[in-house]
Design an enzyme around this catalytic site. Structure first.
Site, PDB file in Angstrom:
ATOM      1  N   HIS A   1       2.550  -1.017  -3.682  1.00  0.00           N
ATOM      2  CA  HIS A   1       2.986  -0.807  -5.066  1.00  0.00           C
ATOM      3  C   HIS A   1       3.481  -2.092  -5.722  1.00  0.00           C
ATOM      4  O   HIS A   1       3.477  -2.207  -6.954  1.00  0.00           O
ATOM      5  CB  HIS A   1       4.079   0.261  -5.121  1.00  0.00           C
ATOM      6  CG  HIS A   1       3.558   1.659  -5.023  1.00  0.00           C
ATOM      7  ND1 HIS A   1       3.144   2.385  -6.122  1.00  0.00           N
ATOM      8  CD2 HIS A   1       3.378   2.474  -3.950  1.00  0.00           C
ATOM      9  CE1 HIS A   1       2.745   3.587  -5.737  1.00  0.00           C
ATOM     10  NE2 HIS A   1       2.877   3.663  -4.420  1.00  0.00           N
TER      11      HIS A   1
ATOM     12  N   ASP B   1       0.953   6.498  -7.545  1.00  0.00           N
ATOM     13  CA  ASP B   1       1.189   7.834  -6.994  1.00  0.00           C
ATOM     14  C   ASP B   1       0.982   8.846  -8.112  1.00  0.00           C
ATOM     15  O   ASP B   1       1.632   8.752  -9.172  1.00  0.00           O
ATOM     16  CB  ASP B   1       2.612   7.950  -6.450  1.00  0.00           C
ATOM     17  CG  ASP B   1       2.850   7.045  -5.254  1.00  0.00           C
ATOM     18  OD1 ASP B   1       1.875   6.670  -4.587  1.00  0.00           O
ATOM     19  OD2 ASP B   1       4.018   6.707  -5.000  1.00  0.00           O
TER      20      ASP B   1
ATOM     21  N   GLU C   1      -1.268  10.012   2.739  1.00  0.00           N
ATOM     22  CA  GLU C   1      -0.545  10.516   1.568  1.00  0.00           C
ATOM     23  C   GLU C   1      -1.548  11.012   0.528  1.00  0.00           C
ATOM     24  O   GLU C   1      -2.303  10.221  -0.033  1.00  0.00           O
ATOM     25  CB  GLU C   1       0.323   9.405   0.957  1.00  0.00           C
ATOM     26  CG  GLU C   1       1.325   8.816   1.942  1.00  0.00           C
ATOM     27  CD  GLU C   1       2.032   7.582   1.387  1.00  0.00           C
ATOM     28  OE1 GLU C   1       1.842   7.267   0.181  1.00  0.00           O
ATOM     29  OE2 GLU C   1       2.746   6.927   2.147  1.00  0.00           O
TER      30      GLU C   1
ATOM     31  N   HIS D   1      -1.281   9.082  -3.038  1.00  0.00           N
ATOM     32  CA  HIS D   1      -1.309   7.624  -3.183  1.00  0.00           C
ATOM     33  C   HIS D   1      -2.744   7.117  -3.276  1.00  0.00           C
ATOM     34  O   HIS D   1      -3.547   7.319  -2.367  1.00  0.00           O
ATOM     35  CB  HIS D   1      -0.594   6.996  -1.971  1.00  0.00           C
ATOM     36  CG  HIS D   1      -0.583   5.494  -1.977  1.00  0.00           C
ATOM     37  ND1 HIS D   1       0.583   4.768  -2.005  1.00  0.00           N
ATOM     38  CD2 HIS D   1      -1.586   4.578  -1.928  1.00  0.00           C
ATOM     39  CE1 HIS D   1       0.293   3.474  -1.981  1.00  0.00           C
ATOM     40  NE2 HIS D   1      -1.031   3.344  -1.930  1.00  0.00           N
TER      41      HIS D   1
END
Length: 238
Positions: free
Chosen positions: A134, A141, A203, A206
């Site tokens: 990030h 996200d 995830e 993500h």
């Protein structure tokens, strides 16, 4: 070191630009700001220019498949200081949920919990060769909201520290709810993939484009090809 961190970075110099939030759904105030994270005056709803363009493309694809639906931006650019805050916050939450106190943990017990935390969170490294995804402005996200503005059910919360965060957790679930969760996750994956993003293996929320993880995932799908990341850590002032 995680496998994707071995990918070389050839920084493009592409700027961070504001996400056109009017095209998307967004939580306000920002979820991590609500927890106490300090972005140092930096707007978290920024991404690299090419990533923003791809995100708009993904929204356009979603509108074709699910009229009235929107991509919800949960988190985008994240300074390393915020990464550190969230790592520490998650560690403290695990202790609280399990009725543990940090000072009473043995070293092996502490390390075991940190290992759990780092399954979800990238290490808040300042090493230019190993930036948290990030911090590059290339990871985002996201989830979905329906035409009524309600968050689409995905079977787990974003940032949930459990096996349910695995993208394919519900793939073999034969229950009606499990099938629904899997279909919703696949819809999100489909529109993001078509726009050029790659999904994190652990995830469901993500996605990245142009960072080390994105390049590494491309290499896994195309053995023998050498992909290079074009986005490294964004230089932070102060």
């Amino acid at each position: 070191m995680k496998p994707y961190q071995q990918i070389k970075i050839s920084e493009s110099g592409e700027p961070l630009v504001a996400i056109p939030l009017e095209r998307f759904a967004v939580e306000s105030p920002h979820p991590y700001v609500k927890l106490g994270a300090d972005y140092g005056g930096v707007n978290p709803y920024y991404l690299r220019l090419g990533v923003v363009k791809a995100l708009v493309t993904a929204q356009n694809y979603l509108e074709q498949l699910s009229p009235g639906g929107k991509i919800l931006i949960f988190d985008a650019y994240r300074p390393v200081a915020v990464q550190q805050f969230m790592v520490d916050y998650t560690f403290a939450q695990v202790l609280q949920e399990r009725g543990l106190r940090k000072e009473n943990l043995s070293e092996p017990e502490s390390q075991a919990i940190w290992q759990e935390v780092y399954q979800l969170w990238a290490i808040p490294s300042l090493d230019p060769a190993m930036p948290p995804p990030h911090a590059t402005g290339a990871a985002v996200d996201v989830t979905l909201v329906d035409e009524e503005g309600k968050i689409v059910e995905m079977g787990s919360e974003i940032d949930e520290l459990s096996p349910r965060s695995q993208p394919l957790f519900y793939a073999q679930d034969s229950s009606s709810e499990g099938k629904k969760y899997h279909a919703n996750r696949e819809l999100l994956h489909q529109v993001m993939l078509k726009a050029g993003f790659q999904r994190h293996l652990g995830e469901w929320w993500h996605f990245s484009l142009g960072d080390q993880m994105w390049a590494w995932l491309h290499e896994q799908a195309n053995p023998g090809d050498n992909f290079v990341a074009r986005y490294g850590r964004v230089a932070e002032s102060g």
